[in-house]
Scaffold this motif. Structure first.
Motif, PDB file in Angstrom:
ATOM      1  N   ILE A 107       0.836  -1.210   0.000  1.00 39.74           N
ATOM      2  CA  ILE A 107       0.000   0.000   0.000  1.00 39.74           C
ATOM      3  C   ILE A 107       0.866   1.254   0.000  1.00 39.74           C
ATOM      4  N   THR A 108       2.167   1.120  -0.245  1.00 36.49           N
ATOM      5  CA  THR A 108       3.189   2.168  -0.256  1.00 36.49           C
ATOM      6  C   THR A 108       3.463   2.675   1.155  1.00 36.49           C
ATOM      7  N   GLU A 109       4.614   3.314   1.285  1.00 34.59           N
ATOM      8  CA  GLU A 109       5.038   3.797   2.600  1.00 34.59           C
ATOM      9  C   GLU A 109       4.023   4.760   3.198  1.00 34.59           C
ATOM     10  N   GLY A 110       3.382   5.563   2.341  1.00 37.04           N
ATOM     11  CA  GLY A 110       2.428   6.542   2.838  1.00 37.04           C
ATOM     12  C   GLY A 110       1.098   5.955   3.281  1.00 37.04           C
ATOM     13  N   GLY A 111       0.858   4.681   2.986  1.00 37.40           N
ATOM     14  CA  GLY A 111      -0.439   4.083   3.302  1.00 37.40           C
ATOM     15  C   GLY A 111      -0.624   3.690   4.743  1.00 37.40           C
ATOM     16  N   TYR A 112       0.440   3.825   5.561  1.00 35.33           N
ATOM     17  CA  TYR A 112       0.363   3.345   6.935  1.00 35.33           C
ATOM     18  C   TYR A 112      -0.060   4.424   7.934  1.00 35.33           C
ATOM     19  N   ASN A 113      -0.291   5.638   7.438  1.00 33.61           N
ATOM     20  CA  ASN A 113      -0.849   6.710   8.273  1.00 33.61           C
ATOM     21  C   ASN A 113       0.028   6.997   9.487  1.00 33.61           C
ATOM     22  N   TYR A 114       1.334   7.014   9.247  1.00 31.21           N
ATOM     23  CA  TYR A 114       2.326   7.182  10.310  1.00 31.21           C
ATOM     24  C   TYR A 114       2.816   8.620  10.318  1.00 31.21           C
ATOM     25  N   ASN A 115       2.835   9.233  11.500  1.00 30.43           N
ATOM     26  CA  ASN A 115       3.301  10.608  11.646  1.00 30.43           C
ATOM     27  C   ASN A 115       4.739  10.594  12.143  1.00 30.43           C
ATOM     28  N   GLU A 116       5.668  11.044  11.310  1.00 33.35           N
ATOM     29  CA  GLU A 116       7.085  11.003  11.668  1.00 33.35           C
ATOM     30  C   GLU A 116       7.387  11.854  12.892  1.00 33.35           C
ATOM     31  N   ALA A 117       6.668  12.965  13.048  1.00 29.74           N
ATOM     32  CA  ALA A 117       6.941  13.870  14.169  1.00 29.74           C
ATOM     33  C   ALA A 117       6.593  13.238  15.508  1.00 29.74           C
TER      34      ALA A 117
ATOM     35  N   GLU B 137       3.647   8.159  15.818  1.00 33.06           N
ATOM     36  CA  GLU B 137       2.372   7.530  16.149  1.00 33.06           C
ATOM     37  C   GLU B 137       1.419   7.569  14.963  1.00 33.06           C
ATOM     38  N   PHE B 138       0.287   6.896  15.123  1.00 29.45           N
ATOM     39  CA  PHE B 138      -0.807   6.885  14.156  1.00 29.45           C
ATOM     40  C   PHE B 138      -1.405   8.281  14.056  1.00 29.45           C
ATOM     41  N   ASP B 139      -1.688   8.723  12.829  1.00 29.57           N
ATOM     42  CA  ASP B 139      -2.295  10.045  12.620  1.00 29.57           C
ATOM     43  C   ASP B 139      -3.807   9.944  12.791  1.00 29.57           C
ATOM     44  N   ALA B 140      -4.256  10.158  14.023  1.00 32.13           N
ATOM     45  CA  ALA B 140      -5.674   9.983  14.347  1.00 32.13           C
ATOM     46  C   ALA B 140      -6.555  11.089  13.780  1.00 32.13           C
ATOM     47  N   ASP B 141      -5.944  12.161  13.307  1.00 32.04           N
ATOM     48  CA  ASP B 141      -6.732  13.288  12.787  1.00 32.04           C
ATOM     49  C   ASP B 141      -6.904  13.252  11.273  1.00 32.04           C
ATOM     50  N   ASN B 142      -6.364  12.241  10.627  1.00 30.57           N
ATOM     51  CA  ASN B 142      -6.518  12.105   9.187  1.00 30.57           C
ATOM     52  C   ASN B 142      -8.008  12.032   8.844  1.00 30.57           C
ATOM     53  N   PRO B 143      -8.507  12.909   7.977  1.00 32.44           N
ATOM     54  CA  PRO B 143      -9.939  12.908   7.654  1.00 32.44           C
ATOM     55  C   PRO B 143     -10.454  11.560   7.144  1.00 32.44           C
ATOM     56  N   GLN B 144      -9.611  10.822   6.414  1.00 32.85           N
ATOM     57  CA  GLN B 144     -10.047   9.511   5.923  1.00 32.85           C
ATOM     58  C   GLN B 144     -10.229   8.525   7.075  1.00 32.85           C
ATOM     59  N   ILE B 145      -9.393   8.629   8.080  1.00 36.75           N
ATOM     60  CA  ILE B 145      -9.536   7.777   9.264  1.00 36.75           C
ATOM     61  C   ILE B 145     -10.832   8.113   9.985  1.00 36.75           C
ATOM     62  N   LEU B 146     -11.101   9.378  10.165  1.00 33.05           N
ATOM     63  CA  LEU B 146     -12.334   9.803  10.834  1.00 33.05           C
ATOM     64  C   LEU B 146     -13.559   9.369  10.038  1.00 33.05           C
ATOM     65  N   GLN B 147     -13.444   9.400   8.707  1.00 30.91           N
ATOM     66  CA  GLN B 147     -14.538   8.935   7.861  1.00 30.91           C
ATOM     67  C   GLN B 147     -14.808   7.459   8.093  1.00 30.91           C
ATOM     68  N   ASP B 148     -13.760   6.666   8.182  1.00 34.94           N
ATOM     69  CA  ASP B 148     -13.925   5.227   8.366  1.00 34.94           C
ATOM     70  C   ASP B 148     -14.538   4.900   9.719  1.00 34.94           C
ATOM     71  N   ILE B 149     -14.174   5.646  10.737  1.00 32.96           N
ATOM     72  CA  ILE B 149     -14.757   5.412  12.067  1.00 32.96           C
ATOM     73  C   ILE B 149     -16.246   5.742  12.051  1.00 32.96           C
ATOM     74  N   ALA B 150     -16.612   6.807  11.329  1.00 31.36           N
ATOM     75  CA  ALA B 150     -18.015   7.214  11.263  1.00 31.36           C
ATOM     76  C   ALA B 150     -18.837   6.317  10.342  1.00 31.36           C
TER      77      ALA B 150
END
Length: 494
Positions: free
Chosen positions: A134-144, A147-160
């Motif tokens: 799914i490519t390196e960017g597909g893991y929703n990882y925040n380098e800073a 941790e997991f990027d919990a604020d990603n709009p696509q993630i929030l969409q999936d939870i809803a």
């Protein structure tokens, strides 16, 4: 030569031109769901599996290929029309082409078209492994934050909207939930992406999502799902129209999306499968107790080497990786980067001669028949650089060791992000952070270190005075003298 469309019906028509599957595809069951059916998967895991299906007793390990994103509709349509068949063309170092038709992908699904069908397939009792490219960017990882990027709009969409997911995490969570509810056995989720500790990363990111979306599922996953690490390696450039036409002309195969690749391939896998696995070791894969050292070697040398060549080559005005590495100044720079900055970070690698490996990389990059496009290598650099280059930088800084080459490449990336090469020609930048990169690149023209404020990429490197100074010096030199003159100066300073 007569031309025929590649599909099950016409398969035997090609047997005198290329190697075709010798097993009965109708008898192959789907034991693996693979998400991300691009060129690399089809040149690598699907090939190993095709080799295995030719051996008796392996009919439970066919692949269901899933196109996850709307962007993937073209490859899905192509493979669907071709009954999952495609041609693999290996471009040998001597210029000859080795061709064969791969039949291991016995089903294909398009996730945006029918999410529930994909979830059901993943939850099927016959499926024992879900694999990912799914490519390196597909893991929703925040380098800073690491941790997991919990604020990603696509993630929030999936939870809803749990039954209409977009991300891999939404699909996996619903499939695992079904497996739990139905009392099914566990399953293995295996990343085949270029991430060090890719199994650990997949586990951490998935559990982070599940804790938000389905917290009661966490314990079941921890007890019933395994996440083996793996190291994958095969240079697989994007297929060109010329590749398609050449295949048709020489073999009579009307294949809308063949795959081209180099002859080298490698797959090292942690033997951690909870529900059984294919005997991939019988067809050239290597199983190991600890894959991480091999992953680190490959990411820090091959993948980082690609990024070095891609970024510097793009600025000079080259189009393909082989052109760049045949520039002796750039090749020397890359060799010195590997020798002086990377090698000391790798430790002991059992069974690997690093000097031989590094030399083989230069030869592979220089394969004039591969023509790996720089656009492809530089795409999504914001996801690649934190994985391929920054671990070396951070280790070297910790050890108070040399970072000159890495800092130069990162400074060149800042200049690259302005969107033009040194000839004034527009660069085709493909990156999820393209807008941010461009804005920071413009700001960097006044103060180069402002580019380092992209925390999701650089973390807190902007706070390290040694790195900041090396980056700023490199940036100023690139602007004043151009990439190649700077490279010559660095080479002469070694």
């Amino acid at each position: 030569m007569n031309t025929y469309q590649l599909n099950n019906k016409n398969l035997t028509l090609f047997k005198d031109q290329v190697a075709i599957p010798q097993y009965n595809r109708a008898e192959v069951k789907t034991g693996i769901v693979h998400v991300g059916i691009g060129g690399f998967h089809r040149a690598h895991q699907a090939l190993y599996t095709d080799d295995l299906l030719h051996q008796e007793g392996n009919n439970d390990w066919g692949i269901c290929g899933v196109a996850l994103l709307k962007f993937d509709q073209k490859i899905y349509n192509t493979l669907k029309e071709q009954d999952g068949l495609y041609t693999l063309v290996v471009k040998e170092l001597d210029g000859t082409l080795s061709k064969r038709i791969i039949g291991s992908m016995v089903e294909t699904l398009f996730a945006p078209e029918n999410p529930s069908k994909v979830i059901e397939k993943m939850a099927s009792d016959e499926v024992k492994i879900i694999t990912l490219t799914i490519t390196e960017g597909g893991y929703n990882y925040n380098e800073a934050t690491s941790e997991f990027d919990a604020d990603n709009p696509q993630i929030l969409q999936d939870i809803a909207n749990p039954l209409n997911p977009i991300t891999i995490f939404g699909y996996l969570t619903q499939a695992l939930k079904l497996r739990k509810e139905r009392g099914l056995d566990g399953i293995t989720i295996q990343s085949c992406d270029n991430i060090q500790g890719n199994g650990h990363m997949t586990q951490k990111m998935l559990l982070s999502y599940v804790k938000m979306a389905e917290p009661t599922l966490v314990g079941w996953i921890e007890n019933n799902v395994s996440f083996p690490n793996s190291m994958v390696d095969r240079i697989t450039p994007a297929t060109t129209q010329n590749d398609v036409e050449e295949l048709t002309k020489t073999s009579g195969i009307d294949d809308a999306w063949p795959v081209v690749c180099e002859p080298f391939k490698q797959w090292v896998i942690e033997d951690n499968f909870v529900a059984g696995r294919p005997a991939w070791e019988n067809v050239g894969a290597q199983f190991a107790k600890d894959v991480v050292p091999y992953e680190k070697m490959k990411l820090s040398l091959l993948n980082a080497g690609h990024s070095v060549l891609g970024i510097l080559g793009a600025l000079i005005g080259y189009n393909t990786i082989d052109e760049v590495v045949h520039n002796k100044n750039i090749a020397t720079f890359l060799k010195n980067y590997m020798d002086k900055e990377v090698t000391s970070t790798l430790g002991t690698l059992e069974g690997v001669d690093l000097e031989v490996y590094k030399q083989s990389l230069i030869e592979r990059f220089g394969n004039i028949n591969i023509k790996d496009q720089i656009d492809r290598i530089c795409s999504e650099s914001s996801a690649k650089i934190p994985i391929f280059i920054l671990p070396t930088v951070n280790t070297q800084l910790k050890n108070k060791a040399n970072i000159k080459h890495a800092a130069f490449v990162l400074a060149a990336w800042a200049v690259y992000s302005l969107g033009k090469n040194e000839k004034g020609t527009d660069l085709n930048i493909k990156d999820a952070l393209k807008t941010t990169l461009h804005q920071k690149a413009i700001a960097a023209q006044q103060n180069s270190t402002l580019f380092l404020e992209i925390e999701t990429v650089f973390g807190d490197l902007r706070k390290n005075d040694v790195f900041v100074q090396a980056f700023a010096n490199a940036y100023d030199n690139i602007v004043k003298k151009g990439v190649e003159k700077c490279v010559i100066d660095i080479n002469q300073s070694i």
